[in-house]
Scaffold this motif. Structure first.
Motif, PDB file in Angstrom:
ATOM      1  N   UNK A 286      -8.036 -29.005 -15.218  1.00 43.77           N
ATOM      2  CA  UNK A 286      -9.172 -28.540 -16.013  1.00 43.77           C
ATOM      3  C   UNK A 286      -8.896 -28.523 -17.514  1.00 43.77           C
ATOM      4  N   UNK A 287      -7.649 -28.654 -17.928  1.00 41.73           N
ATOM      5  CA  UNK A 287      -7.329 -28.563 -19.353  1.00 41.73           C
ATOM      6  C   UNK A 287      -8.061 -29.605 -20.179  1.00 41.73           C
ATOM      7  N   UNK A 288      -8.398 -30.755 -19.568  1.00 45.78           N
ATOM      8  CA  UNK A 288      -9.017 -31.852 -20.322  1.00 45.78           C
ATOM      9  C   UNK A 288     -10.523 -31.691 -20.444  1.00 45.78           C
ATOM     10  N   UNK A 289     -11.082 -30.644 -19.860  1.00 45.55           N
ATOM     11  CA  UNK A 289     -12.529 -30.462 -19.895  1.00 45.55           C
ATOM     12  C   UNK A 289     -13.030 -29.936 -21.234  1.00 45.55           C
ATOM     13  N   UNK A 290     -12.151 -29.383 -22.045  1.00 41.84           N
ATOM     14  CA  UNK A 290     -12.552 -28.823 -23.339  1.00 41.84           C
ATOM     15  C   UNK A 290     -11.403 -28.995 -24.327  1.00 41.84           C
ATOM     16  N   UNK A 291     -11.692 -28.706 -25.585  1.00 39.43           N
ATOM     17  CA  UNK A 291     -10.666 -28.853 -26.603  1.00 39.43           C
ATOM     18  C   UNK A 291      -9.521 -27.874 -26.433  1.00 39.43           C
ATOM     19  N   UNK A 292      -9.821 -26.665 -25.934  1.00 42.17           N
ATOM     20  CA  UNK A 292      -8.783 -25.656 -25.710  1.00 42.17           C
ATOM     21  C   UNK A 292      -8.520 -25.551 -24.210  1.00 42.17           C
ATOM     22  N   UNK A 293      -7.239 -25.524 -23.786  1.00 41.70           N
ATOM     23  CA  UNK A 293      -6.940 -25.478 -22.346  1.00 41.70           C
ATOM     24  C   UNK A 293      -7.584 -24.300 -21.614  1.00 41.70           C
ATOM     25  N   UNK A 294      -7.578 -23.113 -22.223  1.00 40.12           N
ATOM     26  CA  UNK A 294      -8.158 -21.944 -21.556  1.00 40.12           C
ATOM     27  C   UNK A 294      -9.662 -22.129 -21.327  1.00 40.12           C
ATOM     28  N   UNK A 295     -10.333 -22.712 -22.324  1.00 43.71           N
ATOM     29  CA  UNK A 295     -11.772 -22.969 -22.166  1.00 43.71           C
ATOM     30  C   UNK A 295     -12.020 -23.951 -21.034  1.00 43.71           C
ATOM     31  N   UNK A 296     -11.183 -24.995 -20.952  1.00 42.99           N
ATOM     32  CA  UNK A 296     -11.316 -25.955 -19.863  1.00 42.99           C
ATOM     33  C   UNK A 296     -11.046 -25.321 -18.511  1.00 42.99           C
ATOM     34  N   UNK A 297     -10.060 -24.431 -18.448  1.00 39.15           N
ATOM     35  CA  UNK A 297      -9.763 -23.739 -17.194  1.00 39.15           C
ATOM     36  C   UNK A 297     -10.937 -22.872 -16.757  1.00 39.15           C
ATOM     37  N   UNK A 298     -11.522 -22.137 -17.674  1.00 41.76           N
ATOM     38  CA  UNK A 298     -12.678 -21.299 -17.351  1.00 41.76           C
ATOM     39  C   UNK A 298     -13.828 -22.150 -16.821  1.00 41.76           C
ATOM     40  N   UNK A 299     -14.104 -23.276 -17.491  1.00 42.01           N
ATOM     41  CA  UNK A 299     -15.211 -24.136 -17.071  1.00 42.01           C
ATOM     42  C   UNK A 299     -14.937 -24.744 -15.693  1.00 42.01           C
ATOM     43  N   UNK A 300     -13.723 -25.232 -15.492  1.00 46.27           N
ATOM     44  CA  UNK A 300     -13.389 -25.836 -14.207  1.00 46.27           C
ATOM     45  C   UNK A 300     -13.457 -24.854 -13.061  1.00 46.27           C
ATOM     46  N   UNK A 301     -12.919 -23.648 -13.266  1.00 44.00           N
ATOM     47  CA  UNK A 301     -12.942 -22.639 -12.203  1.00 44.00           C
ATOM     48  C   UNK A 301     -14.375 -22.241 -11.880  1.00 44.00           C
ATOM     49  N   UNK A 302     -15.211 -22.129 -12.891  1.00 45.78           N
ATOM     50  CA  UNK A 302     -16.612 -21.772 -12.654  1.00 45.78           C
ATOM     51  C   UNK A 302     -17.316 -22.830 -11.802  1.00 45.78           C
ATOM     52  N   UNK A 303     -17.087 -24.108 -12.099  1.00 48.51           N
ATOM     53  CA  UNK A 303     -17.702 -25.182 -11.323  1.00 48.51           C
ATOM     54  C   UNK A 303     -17.177 -25.172  -9.896  1.00 48.51           C
ATOM     55  N   UNK A 304     -15.870 -24.980  -9.728  1.00 48.17           N
ATOM     56  CA  UNK A 304     -15.268 -24.951  -8.402  1.00 48.17           C
ATOM     57  C   UNK A 304     -15.837 -23.813  -7.567  1.00 48.17           C
ATOM     58  N   UNK A 305     -15.904 -22.621  -8.152  1.00 52.97           N
ATOM     59  CA  UNK A 305     -16.410 -21.463  -7.407  1.00 52.97           C
ATOM     60  C   UNK A 305     -17.879 -21.662  -7.041  1.00 52.97           C
ATOM     61  N   UNK A 306     -18.657 -22.252  -7.948  1.00 50.62           N
ATOM     62  CA  UNK A 306     -20.063 -22.514  -7.639  1.00 50.62           C
ATOM     63  C   UNK A 306     -20.190 -23.501  -6.482  1.00 50.62           C
ATOM     64  N   UNK A 307     -19.388 -24.565  -6.491  1.00 55.23           N
ATOM     65  CA  UNK A 307     -19.426 -25.526  -5.394  1.00 55.23           C
ATOM     66  C   UNK A 307     -19.041 -24.899  -4.066  1.00 55.23           C
TER      67      UNK A 307
END
Length: 330
Positions: A286-307
């Motif tokens: 998820x680190x590559x999803x945003x400019x900051x790794x933590x932001x990418x992790x938050x976004x990735x986890x949110x998508x995963x949990x929603x799925x």
């Protein structure tokens, strides 16, 4: 404090043992189902005492809630009492239970002392990474969510595939789902005929679904996540179907929509992994999803949990419709 804690654990273990023995002695399947729900509830209490709150949450939602309803749906299609097995046929099963139980009891002698600080799970370096470094890598307080949705996201994807496949297997055995126009009440009365049940259930529905959303989006900060939220969503639809009838429930959430949503949740998880690879990272990095790794992790986890929540809710609701529709189809 330690004595009180030990006393509570021993008491809950005694209740579990008594419940298990009683279930094996019962021939009335409805009573056995209710005792199985009690067994799950006591097990959830033990998980809480062991500080495994996320596991306790799942056990309570699945074991006490949706599993009990599905078992009752199965019993509606069969007899309410178990057939008596001849004593000679029960003897091999009893011998197998004693052998396996004795082997497990003997093997447990090699386990470390309960609660010891020098156990392998406490000294393993991976534990230190999960408990301490995850705060820097992932940036969320709930370590369980960090492990399941990020560090072990591929394993969690496999678990979701198992849930989806199990739902397909159950429905393939049950046959095609009955549509709303082909269903009728299975008994001479409706729960909706009772005004108190109808009004209370109708009033609770928005809060059940709102709580499911809270569990889904609050999983990063407290107990919860996609699996628990999906079961709570399904429980709300099951309650609606039990009270207001299967035909009305299928008009609110059509079976075709449930099939599509079940696949959408799984594809959302897979699609996220493919997206991270297209962006130059590893699968589910998820680190590559945003400019900051933590932001990418938050976004990735949110998508995963929603799925996860979408697929679990869809599969559980579809399985309930399958059992209920088979029981009332013309």
């Amino acid at each position: 404090m330690t004595t009180t804690f030990t006393l509570i654990n021993v008491s809950l273990l005694a209740i579990l043992m008594a419940t298990a023995v009683t279930i094996t002695r019962l021939r009335a399947l409805y009573e056995a189902t209710m005792l199985a729900a009690l067994f799950s509830l006591v097990t959830a209490c033990l998980f809480v005492l062991l500080d495994a709150v996320d596991v306790a949450f799942t056990e309570a939602a699945v074991g006490v809630g949706i599993s009990t309803v599905l078992l009752l749906g199965v019993l509606a299609l069969t007899r309410s009492r178990e057939s008596v097995t001849p004593r000679l046929r029960r003897l091999p099963g009893a011998v197998a239970v004693l052998l396996v139980g004795g082997t497990l009891g003997y093997a447990s002698l090699d386990l470390p002392e309960f609660g010891a600080a020098d156990t392998p799970v406490q000294r393993h370096p991976v534990t230190e990474v999960y408990l301490h470094q995850s705060q820097e890598d992932i940036g969320i307080p709930n370590t369980v969510t960090s492990v399941l949705a990020s560090y072990r996201a591929l394993d969690t994807l496999g678990e979701l595939v198992v849930v989806f496949t199990a739902g397909l297997a159950v429905l393939s055995l049950l046959g095609p789902l009955a549509g709303p126009e082909r269903t009728r009440p299975a008994a001479d009365f409706h729960l909706a005929d009772y005004r108190v049940i109808r009004v209370v259930s109708g009033a609770l529905m928005p809060f059940i679904l709102l709580f499911a959303l809270y569990v889904l989006f609050h999983g990063e900060y407290g107990p919860g996540g996609g699996f628990q939220a999906g079961v709570i969503f399904a429980s709300g639809f099951v309650l609606y179907g039990l009270v207001f009838g299967l035909d009305r429930a299928q008009r609110v959430v059509p079976s075709a929509a449930l099939w599509i949503l079940g696949a959408v949740g799984l594809l959302l998880f897979l699609g996220l992994g493919v997206t991270t690879m297209l962006l130059g990272g590893s699968f589910l990095d998820y680190d590559v999803l945003a400019g900051h790794p933590e932001t990418g992790q938050h976004a990735g986890i949110l998508v995963v949990e929603a799925g996860i929540g979408i697929t679990v809710a869809s599969v559980m609701t579809t399985v309930f419709f399958g059992f209920a529709g088979r029981g009332v189809s013309r």
